[in-house]
Design an enzyme around this catalytic site. Structure first.
Site, mmCIF file in Angstrom:
data_model
loop_
_atom_site.group_PDB
_atom_site.id
_atom_site.type_symbol
_atom_site.label_atom_id
_atom_site.label_comp_id
_atom_site.label_asym_id
_atom_site.label_seq_id
_atom_site.Cartn_x
_atom_site.Cartn_y
_atom_site.Cartn_z
ATOM 1 N N SER A 264 0.855 -1.187 0.000
ATOM 2 C CA SER A 264 0.000 0.000 0.000
ATOM 3 C C SER A 264 0.888 1.233 0.000
ATOM 4 O O SER A 264 1.970 1.226 0.589
ATOM 5 C CB SER A 264 -0.881 -0.012 1.255
ATOM 6 O OG SER A 264 -1.259 1.307 1.595
ATOM 7 N N GLU B 125 -7.784 -9.858 -6.941
ATOM 8 C CA GLU B 125 -8.819 -8.829 -7.127
ATOM 9 C C GLU B 125 -8.924 -8.406 -8.596
ATOM 10 O O GLU B 125 -10.012 -8.196 -9.115
ATOM 11 C CB GLU B 125 -8.501 -7.603 -6.262
ATOM 12 C CG GLU B 125 -8.664 -7.847 -4.781
ATOM 13 C CD GLU B 125 -8.139 -6.665 -3.977
ATOM 14 O OE1 GLU B 125 -8.969 -5.888 -3.483
ATOM 15 O OE2 GLU B 125 -6.914 -6.506 -3.848
#
Ligand code: ARG
Length: 456
Positions: free
Chosen positions: A277, A290
């Protein structure tokens, strides 16, 4: 602007027409198949005496040289020439002169594009079959390495009954087995030659379409010239088959995403297939899974786009059909990329067996087993269901697990409980009692693994 096939017109074409009408920016990828088809067509015209032997030689050599130029990135594609066919034909004429102008005898771009697409798709279907097989192999290896790991099987995403992790993963093996069958089925209907249909009504030249079909490895001809140039069913079927592959990949992704959350803590996906992140240093995100899940939507979109483009088209060819290529290419690329990504990801998974084992102890997974036990002692199933329901309620209120009950505790609910009932509360015993074809017993999963390996 000047005009292609301009004899019938007095003025050139508006530049918007070029922008709207060009397809070469995407269909140039069909060049190798276009050239293969043209060579087979030219040879047939030679055999039939429509073209001289010298013309055929010049055409074949010219096309082979152009193929090399394209492969080497030396070919310059011109959008003013609309599509892959006209670009290659123009280059051929430039290279060999009049002989090049004879290549298109007895043929139209309508049967040509149908041919190119079928040839191209056939190769893609073979590549996708190989990719699906690779993914199946990854699943089998993973399953085999974790045959003794037991986790809660779920319905409604609620703990239901314990299953082997290998059994769970082999369910996906079955999905991809069906996907391979579907791709093979699409291939059967794709593998027919439309050549000879020309624009729509066939041609009066003495062509021999069977020999072209044979040279190109087709299983036969399209039976009707009008259908041959307007059929895009095989592309829709392909997008449908791709959609199912993506749906399966997406379901698998969803499970891997859930399993790798701290709430589950079942697995950790390897560094090579996770991302960080930009703000939270601790994050290890399952982006690959994802993205696979996300890209499923665009493949469904391709199928919808294609079906919508085709609806309402009268026979035979309509220019709308040029819009078939981009969605099909996108679906094809996306499926192959996602299959490769998932195949790469699976071996990087670390399984936290102890988390799965402790999850198996939560959620009263033994309840069905205990009900079945009472049935074995002569109690009707509905009655047994109610007795166990009361036991579960009792445990829930006391915040204890079924496994913490003593024989006396059980007997307070039914005198039919005996010593063996306690043994059934072991998850390994529970899974191994599901010993029937398709069951989760060790022997059955072992058998499924052997069958899977034989299939690969
Ligand atoms: N680029 C065209 C397509 O993809 C090829 C066929 C063109 N035919 C025609 N009659 N304009 O559909």
């Amino acid at each position: 602007m000047s005009k292609l096939w301009g004899g019938r017109f007095e003025s050139g074409v508006d530049k918007l027409v070029e922008e709207l009408g060009e397809s070469v920016s995407s269909d140039c990828r069909l060049a190798p198949w276009d050239i293969r088809g043209s060579i087979a067509h030219a040879r047939m015209l030679g055999r039939q005496g429509v073209l001289s032997a010298e013309d055929v030689t010049a055409i074949v050599n010219g096309l082979e040289a152009i193929a090399k130029d394209i492969e080497a990135g030396r070919f310059s594609w011109d959008p003013a020439l609309e599509d892959v066919h006209t670009n290659i034909e123009a280059a051929l004429v430039e290279r060999i002169g009049d002989a090049g102008k004879r290549l298109h005898t007895g043929r139209s771009r309508n049967d040509q594009i149908a041919l190119d697409t079928r040839l191209w798709l056939r190769d893609q279907l073979d590549a996708i079959d190989g990719a699906l097989r690779g993914l199946q192999a990854a699943l089998v290896n993973f399953a085999e390495a974790h045959i003794d790991v037991i986790l809660p099987g779920c319905t409604h995403l609620q703990h239901a009954q314990p299953v082997r992790l290998a059994h769970h993963m082999l369910a996906y093996f079955e999905m991809f087995r069906r996907d391979r069958e579907r791709m093979r089925d699409v291939r059967r209907r794709t593998n027919r030659s439309p050549l000879g249909a020309a624009a729509l009504a066939g041609t009066s030249y003495p062509i021999d379409p069977e020999s072209v079909a044979e040279e190109l490895g087709f299983e036969g001809l399209c039976a009707n010239s009008m259908d041959a140039v307007s059929d895009r069913d095989f592309l829709v079927e392909f997008c449908g088959a791709c959609s199912l592959v993506m749906m399966h990949l997406s379901r698998l992704s969803e499970e891997l995403i859930l399993w790798s959350t701290p709430m589950y803590g079942y697995i950790e996906i390897g560094d090579a297939f996770t991302t960080g992140s930009s703000i939270m240093p601790q994050k290890k995100n399952p982006d690959v899974a994802e993205l696979v899940r996300g890209k499923t939507g665009r493949v469904y979109g391709s199928m919808t786009a294609l079906l919508t483009t085709l609806k309402g088209l009268p026979l035979a060819y309509n220019r709308d059909m040029q819009e078939d290529k981009e969605p099909v290419f996108d679906a094809c690329d996306t499926v192959q990329l996602c299959l490769a990504a998932m195949t790469g990801l699976i071996p990087t998974i670390t399984v936290h067996e102890e988390r799965m084992a402790s999850a198996v102890r939560e959620g009263f997974l033994e309840a069905t087993e205990l009900a079945d036990y009472l049935v074995g002692q002569g109690m009707p199933f509905r009655e047994a269901h109610a007795v166990i329901g009361r036991i579960v309620l009792h445990c829930a209120k006391q915040s204890i697990r079924l496994g913490e009950l003593s024989l006396d505790d059980l007997r307070a609910f039914s005198s039919l409980f005996g010593e063996e009932a306690l043994r059934l509360l072991d998850p390994a015993v529970m899974v191994d009692r599901r010993d029937h074809p398709g069951g989760t017993a060790r022997a059955r999963v072992q058998e499924a693994l052997e069958n899977a390996k034989a299939l690969l």
